[in-house]
Design a protein around this motif. Structure first.
Motif, mmCIF file in Angstrom:
data_model
loop_
_atom_site.group_PDB
_atom_site.id
_atom_site.type_symbol
_atom_site.label_atom_id
_atom_site.label_comp_id
_atom_site.label_asym_id
_atom_site.label_seq_id
_atom_site.Cartn_x
_atom_site.Cartn_y
_atom_site.Cartn_z
ATOM 1 N N ASN A 100 -21.386 -6.650 -51.197
ATOM 2 C CA ASN A 100 -21.261 -7.896 -50.460
ATOM 3 C C ASN A 100 -19.781 -8.180 -50.225
ATOM 4 O OD1 ASN A 100 -21.185 -10.609 -49.624
ATOM 5 N ND2 ASN A 100 -23.107 -11.043 -50.652
ATOM 6 N N TYR A 101 -19.372 -8.200 -48.958
ATOM 7 C CA TYR A 101 -17.984 -8.423 -48.600
ATOM 8 C C TYR A 101 -17.777 -9.823 -48.031
ATOM 9 C CZ TYR A 101 -18.045 -3.317 -48.775
ATOM 10 O OH TYR A 101 -18.221 -2.028 -49.164
ATOM 11 N N SER A 102 -18.714 -10.700 -48.218
ATOM 12 C CA SER A 102 -18.683 -11.999 -47.566
ATOM 13 C C SER A 102 -17.484 -12.827 -48.022
ATOM 14 C CB SER A 102 -19.986 -12.752 -47.850
ATOM 15 O OG SER A 102 -19.975 -14.007 -47.216
ATOM 16 N N HIS A 106 -15.267 -12.590 -43.069
ATOM 17 C CA HIS A 106 -16.155 -11.436 -42.981
ATOM 18 C C HIS A 106 -17.575 -11.806 -43.399
ATOM 19 C CE1 HIS A 106 -12.137 -9.633 -43.307
ATOM 20 N NE2 HIS A 106 -12.626 -8.651 -42.572
ATOM 21 N N ASP A 109 -22.041 -7.815 -44.638
ATOM 22 C CA ASP A 109 -22.046 -6.370 -44.360
ATOM 23 C C ASP A 109 -20.664 -5.824 -44.006
ATOM 24 O OD1 ASP A 109 -21.661 -7.460 -41.876
ATOM 25 O OD2 ASP A 109 -23.522 -6.706 -41.004
ATOM 26 N N GLY A 110 -19.620 -6.631 -44.146
ATOM 27 C CA GLY A 110 -18.267 -6.172 -43.886
ATOM 28 C C GLY A 110 -17.768 -6.425 -42.478
ATOM 29 N N SER A 111 -18.611 -6.867 -41.568
ATOM 30 C CA SER A 111 -18.186 -7.113 -40.190
ATOM 31 C C SER A 111 -17.370 -8.401 -40.109
ATOM 32 C CB SER A 111 -19.407 -7.212 -39.273
ATOM 33 O OG SER A 111 -20.246 -8.279 -39.680
ATOM 34 N N SER A 112 -16.434 -8.424 -39.162
ATOM 35 C CA SER A 112 -15.620 -9.612 -38.947
ATOM 36 C C SER A 112 -16.464 -10.712 -38.314
ATOM 37 C CB SER A 112 -14.432 -9.273 -38.051
ATOM 38 O OG SER A 112 -13.688 -10.433 -37.755
ATOM 39 N N LYS A 149 -23.135 -6.977 -38.221
ATOM 40 C CA LYS A 149 -22.653 -5.832 -37.447
ATOM 41 C C LYS A 149 -23.456 -5.608 -36.177
ATOM 42 C CE LYS A 149 -20.598 -3.063 -41.137
ATOM 43 N NZ LYS A 149 -20.614 -1.758 -41.842
#
Length: 323
Positions: A100-102, A106, A109-112, A149
C-alpha cells in the motif's frame, strides 16, 4: 697364555656392557609402549565423550584430548534432542498482502493522484463539415485526478483551428458584394474558424506495460465556435523612442459565433522513456461532434454566414506529454 687371558677378560667386559645396554633399551621401549597404550585406551573410553555438552580439552598429562566432565555428570534424555534449539530459531517470516503506497499524492496501487497533460497536433474536419472547414492545427492542456492506475478523469481545454475552403471564400465574397454594394473594398478577403472547448473526459487505461500503454477516452462539455472573415489592412506602430513603422496585417471584417454542447471519444497510446519515469508521451485520435443549431439565412439579421451555426464534426490527432 697371558695375551689370551687378557683378550678373554676384555671380551667379557664388552659383552657385559652390550648386554646391559640391550636390556635397558628393552625396558625403556616397554615403558613407552605401556604409556602409549594407556593414552590410546583413554581415547577409546566412552566416558570421555559426553554428547550432551562436553567441551574438548587437554588431558592432565598434556598428551591427548579429553571430553570428560566428571564422574558425577549425568546425561538428560533431552540432551540428544533439538528442542533446546527451537528457542534460538528466528521467528517465522510475516506474510504481507499487496503493498500500500497510499499518501496525499499517491493511490494505494502507487499511481499518482494528480494528472497533467499538454500537447498539440492537427485537426481534420469530417462529414458535412468538410463543406465549411479544412485541416489545420490544434493545442490541448488538461489537469485531472486518477482514482487508480486504470481509471481517471481529466478536465481539458482544447483549441482547434480550421481554415476555410476556397469555395467558401468565393461564395462569401459574392454575398458581401451583394449586401454592401460598392461601399466596401473586398480585395484580399479571407477567413478562418476555430473551436475552443472545456470538457470532462473519463479515461480508462486498458493496457499498461513497463514502457507502452493504451487507453480509451470519452468526454462531453461546452464548445464555442467562431468564424472570422478578414481583410488586409495597413497599420502604424510607434515605439518608445517615437519612431513609427507601417505594417500590413489581416483585420477582422465580420465575425460569427455559436455555442453548443458537444461530445468526443477516442483511443490513445502512451510510451515511457523509462519504467521508473513519471512522465510519458502520448498520441491519440478522437472523434468530436458539436451540436450547433442551424440558423436560417437572414440578411435582415445580418447572418450572412450560416455555415458557422451548422453541426461540426472533426477528428483531432494530438501528440504530447502526460504526468
Amino acid at each position: 697364555m697371558r695375551i689370551n687371558r687378557s683378550f678373554s677378560a676384555a671380551l667379557c667386559r664388552v659383552s657385559a656392557v652390550a648386554l646391559f645396554a640391550a636390556s635397558g633399551s628393552v625396558v625403556l621401549h616397554a615403558q613407552q609402549t605401556a604409556a602409549t597404550g594407556t593414552v590410546i585406551a583413554e581415547l577409546h573410553q566412552p566416558a570421555l565423550f559426553n554428547l550432551a555438552a562436553a567441551t574438548p580439552r587437554l588431558s592432565d598429562d598434556g598428551i591427548g584430548y579429553s571430553s570428560s566432565v566428571g564422574s558425577d555428570s549425568t546425561v538428560s534424555p533431552d540432551a540428544l534432542s533439538f528442542k533446546a534449539d527451537d528457542a534460538l530459531q528466528p521467528p517465522p517470516r510475516r506474510r504481507y498482502g499487496r503493498p500500500n503506497y497510499s499518501d496525499r499524492m499517491h493511490n494505494a496501487d502507487g499511481s499518482s493522484k494528480l494528472a497533467f497533460l499538454a500537447g498539440g497536433g492537427f485537426t481534420n474536419p469530417v462529414d458535412v463539415s468538410t463543406n465549411y472547414l479544412k485541416i489545420s492545427w490544434k493545442a490541448q492542456v488538461g489537469v485531472g485526478y486518477n482514482f487508480n492506475k486504470k481509471f481517471g478523469i481529466i478536465a481539458q481545454f482544447d483549441w482547434d483551428q480550421f481554415g476555410l475552403p476556397g469555395q467558401v471564400i468565393t461564395n462569401q465574397y459574392s454575398i458581401y458584394s451583394s449586401y454592401f454594394g460598392n461601399t466596401a473594398d473586398l480585395t484580399g478577403l479571407d477567413g478562418n474558424t476555430h473551436v475552443w472547448s472545456f470538457t470532462l473526459n473519463p479515461t480508462y487505461n486498458f493496457y499498461q506495460g513497463d514502457s507502452y500503454g493504451a487507453y480509451a477516452v470519452v468526454g462531453a462539455g461546452f464548445y464555442h465556435k467562431v468564424t472570422q472573415f478578414t481583410l488586409p489592412a495597413t497599420g502604424q506602430y510607434c515605439d518608445y523612442y517615437g519612431y513609427c513603422y507601417t505594417y500590413s496585417a489581416n483585420q477582422t471584417f465580420d465575425q460569427y459565433t455559436s455555442n453548443a454542447p458537444g461530445i468526443n471519444g477516442g483511443l490513445g497510446m502512451t510510451w515511457k522513456p523509462s519504467r521508473f519515469a513519471n512522465q510519458k508521451f502520448y498520441a491519440e485520435a478522437r472523434f468530436v461532434h458539436n451540436f450547433n443549431s442551424a440558423r436560417a439565412y437572414s440578411v435582415a439579421a445580418t447572418n450572412l454566414y450560416p455555415g458557422n451555426s451548422s453541426t461540426t464534426s472533426y477528428i483531432p490527432v494530438t501528440i504530447g506529454i502526460r504526468f
